[in-house]
Design a protein around this motif. Structure first.
Motif, PDB file in Angstrom:
ATOM      1  N   THR A  12      26.224  -7.972 -21.497  1.00 52.71           N
ATOM      2  CA  THR A  12      27.551  -7.934 -22.116  1.00 52.71           C
ATOM      3  C   THR A  12      28.041  -6.497 -22.084  1.00 52.71           C
ATOM      4  O   THR A  12      27.307  -5.591 -22.493  1.00 52.71           O
ATOM      5  CB  THR A  12      27.475  -8.387 -23.591  1.00 52.71           C
ATOM      6  N   ASN A  26      20.322 -11.482 -24.169  1.00 52.77           N
ATOM      7  CA  ASN A  26      21.293 -10.592 -23.529  1.00 52.77           C
ATOM      8  C   ASN A  26      21.115  -9.145 -23.942  1.00 52.77           C
ATOM      9  O   ASN A  26      20.345  -8.811 -24.861  1.00 52.77           O
ATOM     10  CB  ASN A  26      22.733 -11.071 -23.770  1.00 52.77           C
ATOM     11  N   THR A  85      24.799 -18.136 -20.586  1.00 51.90           N
ATOM     12  CA  THR A  85      26.079 -17.771 -21.189  1.00 51.90           C
ATOM     13  C   THR A  85      27.028 -18.957 -21.252  1.00 51.90           C
ATOM     14  O   THR A  85      27.725 -19.152 -22.242  1.00 51.90           O
ATOM     15  CB  THR A  85      26.713 -16.612 -20.385  1.00 51.90           C
ATOM     16  N   LEU A 135      34.634 -12.989 -36.013  1.00 51.51           N
ATOM     17  CA  LEU A 135      34.078 -11.650 -36.261  1.00 51.51           C
ATOM     18  C   LEU A 135      34.666 -11.142 -37.571  1.00 51.51           C
ATOM     19  O   LEU A 135      35.871 -10.879 -37.674  1.00 51.51           O
ATOM     20  CB  LEU A 135      34.462 -10.702 -35.119  1.00 51.51           C
ATOM     21  N   THR A 156      34.764 -16.586 -23.658  1.00 53.39           N
ATOM     22  CA  THR A 156      34.650 -16.841 -25.084  1.00 53.39           C
ATOM     23  C   THR A 156      36.013 -16.535 -25.716  1.00 53.39           C
ATOM     24  O   THR A 156      36.879 -15.950 -25.076  1.00 53.39           O
ATOM     25  CB  THR A 156      33.574 -15.956 -25.727  1.00 53.39           C
ATOM     26  N   GLU A 160      21.791 -12.222 -19.672  1.00 53.45           N
ATOM     27  CA  GLU A 160      23.189 -11.788 -19.648  1.00 53.45           C
ATOM     28  C   GLU A 160      23.311 -10.303 -19.965  1.00 53.45           C
ATOM     29  O   GLU A 160      22.582  -9.778 -20.796  1.00 53.45           O
ATOM     30  CB  GLU A 160      23.963 -12.602 -20.705  1.00 53.45           C
ATOM     31  N   VAL A 170      25.098  -9.885 -36.327  1.00 56.17           N
ATOM     32  CA  VAL A 170      25.481  -8.465 -36.410  1.00 56.17           C
ATOM     33  C   VAL A 170      26.470  -8.242 -37.551  1.00 56.17           C
ATOM     34  O   VAL A 170      26.387  -7.256 -38.280  1.00 56.17           O
ATOM     35  CB  VAL A 170      26.120  -8.000 -35.087  1.00 56.17           C
ATOM     36  N   LYS A 171      27.406  -9.165 -37.695  1.00 58.80           N
ATOM     37  CA  LYS A 171      28.435  -8.997 -38.725  1.00 58.80           C
ATOM     38  C   LYS A 171      27.954  -9.479 -40.089  1.00 58.80           C
ATOM     39  O   LYS A 171      28.296  -8.891 -41.110  1.00 58.80           O
ATOM     40  CB  LYS A 171      29.707  -9.782 -38.363  1.00 58.80           C
ATOM     41  N   ASP A 195      25.753 -21.690 -32.771  1.00 58.68           N
ATOM     42  CA  ASP A 195      25.189 -20.688 -31.858  1.00 58.68           C
ATOM     43  C   ASP A 195      24.904 -19.441 -32.679  1.00 58.68           C
ATOM     44  O   ASP A 195      25.678 -19.091 -33.572  1.00 58.68           O
ATOM     45  CB  ASP A 195      26.166 -20.370 -30.728  1.00 58.68           C
ATOM     46  N   GLU A 220      32.800 -20.854 -26.227  1.00 59.72           N
ATOM     47  CA  GLU A 220      32.447 -20.720 -27.638  1.00 59.72           C
ATOM     48  C   GLU A 220      33.523 -19.935 -28.358  1.00 59.72           C
ATOM     49  O   GLU A 220      34.224 -19.110 -27.747  1.00 59.72           O
ATOM     50  CB  GLU A 220      31.092 -19.999 -27.793  1.00 59.72           C
ATOM     51  N   ARG A 222      19.744 -20.337 -24.234  1.00 56.60           N
ATOM     52  CA  ARG A 222      20.834 -20.847 -23.382  1.00 56.60           C
ATOM     53  C   ARG A 222      21.259 -19.798 -22.355  1.00 56.60           C
ATOM     54  O   ARG A 222      21.023 -18.604 -22.523  1.00 56.60           O
ATOM     55  CB  ARG A 222      22.045 -21.207 -24.249  1.00 56.60           C
ATOM     56  N   VAL A 279      34.106 -17.257 -31.515  1.00 60.32           N
ATOM     57  CA  VAL A 279      33.297 -16.292 -32.266  1.00 60.32           C
ATOM     58  C   VAL A 279      34.117 -15.658 -33.387  1.00 60.32           C
ATOM     59  O   VAL A 279      34.935 -14.765 -33.141  1.00 60.32           O
ATOM     60  CB  VAL A 279      32.782 -15.169 -31.324  1.00 60.32           C
ATOM     61  N   ASN A 321      23.582  -5.603 -24.592  1.00 61.58           N
ATOM     62  CA  ASN A 321      24.893  -4.943 -24.621  1.00 61.58           C
ATOM     63  C   ASN A 321      24.775  -3.640 -23.850  1.00 61.58           C
ATOM     64  O   ASN A 321      23.937  -2.798 -24.178  1.00 61.58           O
ATOM     65  CB  ASN A 321      25.297  -4.591 -26.067  1.00 61.58           C
ATOM     66  N   HIS A 361      28.932 -10.419 -18.346  1.00 67.23           N
ATOM     67  CA  HIS A 361      29.949 -10.900 -19.291  1.00 67.23           C
ATOM     68  C   HIS A 361      30.757  -9.673 -19.696  1.00 67.23           C
ATOM     69  O   HIS A 361      30.284  -8.839 -20.475  1.00 67.23           O
ATOM     70  CB  HIS A 361      29.190 -11.512 -20.478  1.00 67.23           C
ATOM     71  N   ILE A 364      20.902  -8.950 -27.799  1.00 71.53           N
ATOM     72  CA  ILE A 364      21.738  -7.760 -27.565  1.00 71.53           C
ATOM     73  C   ILE A 364      21.032  -6.418 -27.334  1.00 71.53           C
ATOM     74  O   ILE A 364      21.569  -5.540 -26.699  1.00 71.53           O
ATOM     75  CB  ILE A 364      22.910  -7.604 -28.570  1.00 71.53           C
TER      76      ILE A 364
END
Ligand SMILES: C[S@@+](CC[C@H](N)C(=O)[O-])C[C@H]1O[C@@H](n2cnc3c(N)ncnc32)[C@H](O)[C@@H]1O
Ligand SMILES: Nc1c(NC[C@H](O)[C@H](O)[C@H](O)CO)[nH]c(=O)[nH]c1=O
Ligand SMILES: N[C@@H](Cc1ccc(O)cc1)C(=O)O
Ligand code: SF4
Length: 453
Positions: A139, A80, A415, A309, A272, A137, A355-356, A372, A305, A413, A307, A82, A198, A377
């Motif tokens: 986002t 995907n 989305t 964060l 999500t 995707e 990312v986090k 996942d 899903e 996969r 998520v 961003n 998304h 991104i």
């Protein structure tokens, strides 16, 4: 989290009538957990201070076993991009450094600022380029730019309000350096040529109906007609209003978030759900949040899903003003992921956000209940601006190397997880194939291996 309990006088505190042992036994047996059970597992028992390492391992093991039963050994990721449209936002969430004061974007502001706004044509160009690299995707999550409206009719309604204009948080596009167009125009621009779009968090959906008597369902239906394919369940933060009052008083309340998500589900959009934790909330709030999400999923079934964060604190108002002294510890991260898996018995996938957490910790979380590993991104602004430094891109090659290194099976996969491709680590070239223009070519030239790729 005594800090939060002491400082904010919260009504909800991590006290229960349950024991850790009972809660763990229920989790192991696959029984549906109560909020009190969730608190016992998140705290490794309210009968003592701090996290007990042995009990923590028991919770993580139970979650890992559940993950294996529910989804097996595959670890998924999505190719995907961003593409956030604008950072202009006046909502003022204290955990967020993604936004820039919208007044800075006005033609005559004279302020030099790091923010951006993209026109629909500019969004289109970014998406076109990403599609040619093979993404599936797009986002897109954005600030609530005062000139953004659903469509021309929405502009007309908003312009009809008397001063003060910010009663409906609106100023006409002519006031700004760059016109972001309408939400519908942005949807059309970003979904062209088969990209899965998304976008439109509940907070953005609220912005798209502000000042009107339209429902969330009206908005999501029209957005879907314009190309929206699924909805990010961010803006959730902690779905308990006493926490929202502290960290995001300008944001929609818990009930609105739920209403918007139900509307998206009614329209048939997959979505999500997220939690943003590790700031002022305590474990009772975390468990209550999980219950709101589980109830929503009981009613809709559309959440693909969950998520978690982890709050990235460094350059945020919450931290800079001394309201918090940091984010969650990694032990708390592990338990958040594990208890999400155990509590959300009706959500199939739990995401680990590199990312986090970074790669190493992100991989560890794949053995604490997550299955996942997010997406490629290609660009990242929310975490970077909050002081995070885990990068902005993972190639299919990166994914395959990391996932196979921990003995799991890499799977590209879609989305909604309905389309999957098990990736053969030996295949060359090693790139995405699910995107409308994907042919296996590695996503970025700089990531292309020298000879054998
Ligand atoms: C930046 S907003 C953009 C979309 C829209 N403005 C909204 O609030 O829904 C998307 C999400 O990023 C997450 N986020 C923002 N700042 C963060 C931070 N410092 N650490 C972790 N997550 C953060 C929050 O969960 C937020 O809902
Ligand atoms: N966890 C984060 C995500 N996750 C979203 C995925 O990238 C993807 O869009 C979703 O799984 C739907 O397919 N994205 C971020 O930009 N930052 C995160 O921390
Ligand atoms: N916008 C979120 C990540 C996110 C995006 C889409 C999702 O469906 C879920 C999470 C962040 O970077 O903090
Ligand atoms: S989280 Fe979203 S609504 Fe809140 S300030 Fe940031 S961009 Fe604006």
């Amino acid at each position: 989290m005594d800090r939060a309990v002491d400082d904010f006088g919260f009504e909800h505190v991590p006290e229960t009538d349950q024991s850790f042992e009972n809660a763990l036994a229920k989790a192991r047996a696959g029984d549906r957990l109560t909020v009190d059970d969730g608190v016992e597992l998140l705290t490794t028992g309210t009968d003592h201070e701090g996290i007990d390492p042995r009990r923590k391992e028991q919770v993580l093991e139970a979650a890992d076993r559940r993950r294996a039963e529910v989804v097996g050994e595959e670890v998924t990721f999505v190719a995907n991009l961003n593409n956030n449209v604008t950072t202009a936002c006046n909502t003022g969430c204290l955990f967020c450094n993604f936004k820039d004061t919208a007044a800075n974007f006005e033609r005559d502001s004279g302020v030099d600022h790091p923010g951006f706004t993209k026109t629909p044509a500019e969004s289109r160009a970014v998406v076109r380029d990403a599609l040619s690299r093979g993404v599936y995707e797009v986002t897109s999550v954005s600030g609530l730019h005062p000139a953004l409206a659903l469509d021309a009719e929405h502009h007309e309604i908003l312009a009809g309000y008397d001063a003060p204009a910010n009663q409906v948080n609106y100023k006409p596009p002519e006031r700004y350096d760059t016109d972001p167009g309408t939400y519908l125009e942005q949807m059309r621009a970003m979904s062209r040529d088969g990209a899965h779009l998304h976008s439109m968090t509940p907070e953005e959906a609220y912005h798209a109906i502000r000042g009107t008597d339209w429902s969330y369902e009206d908005a999501y239906r029209r957005l879907a007609d314009a190309g929206l394919a699924s909805v990010p369940g961010t803006a959730a933060e902690i779905l308990v209003d006493e926490v929202r009052d502290v960290i995001c008083p300008g944001k929609i309340r818990t009930d609105d978030w739920v209403e918007a998500m139900e509307a998206a589900a009614t329209v048939g959009l997959p979505m999500t759900a997220t939690v943003m934790y590790g700031h002022v909330e305590n474990e009772m709030h975390r468990a209550m949040h999980l219950k709101v999400v589980r109830d929503l999923q009981d009613r809709t079934g559309n959440i693909t899903e969950f998520v978690p964060l982890s709050f990235v604190h460094r350059t945020t108002p919450l931290y800079e003003r001394g309201i918090v002294s940091g984010g969650a510890t990694f032990e708390e991260d592990e338990l958040m992921v594990a208890v999400s898996r155990l509590f959300l018995d009706n959500v199939e996938h739990v995401q680990s956000s590199w990312v986090k957490y970074g790669d190493e910790r992100g991989l560890k979380l794949l053995s604490c209940g997550a299955d996942d590993f997010m997406g490629t991104i290609l660009s990242e602004e929310i975490t970077k601006r909050a002081g995070g430094s885990e990068g902005e891109f993972r190639s299919v090659r990166d994914y395959v190397e990391m996932i196979t290194a921990v003995g799991r099976v890499p799977v590209e996969r879609s989305t909604d997880y309905r389309t999957r491709r098990v990736v053969d680590p030996e295949e060359r070239p090693l790139g995405p194939t699910l995107g409308p223009q994907a042919d296996g070519t590695p996503l970025m030239a700089s990531q292309t291996a020298p000879a054998d790729d």
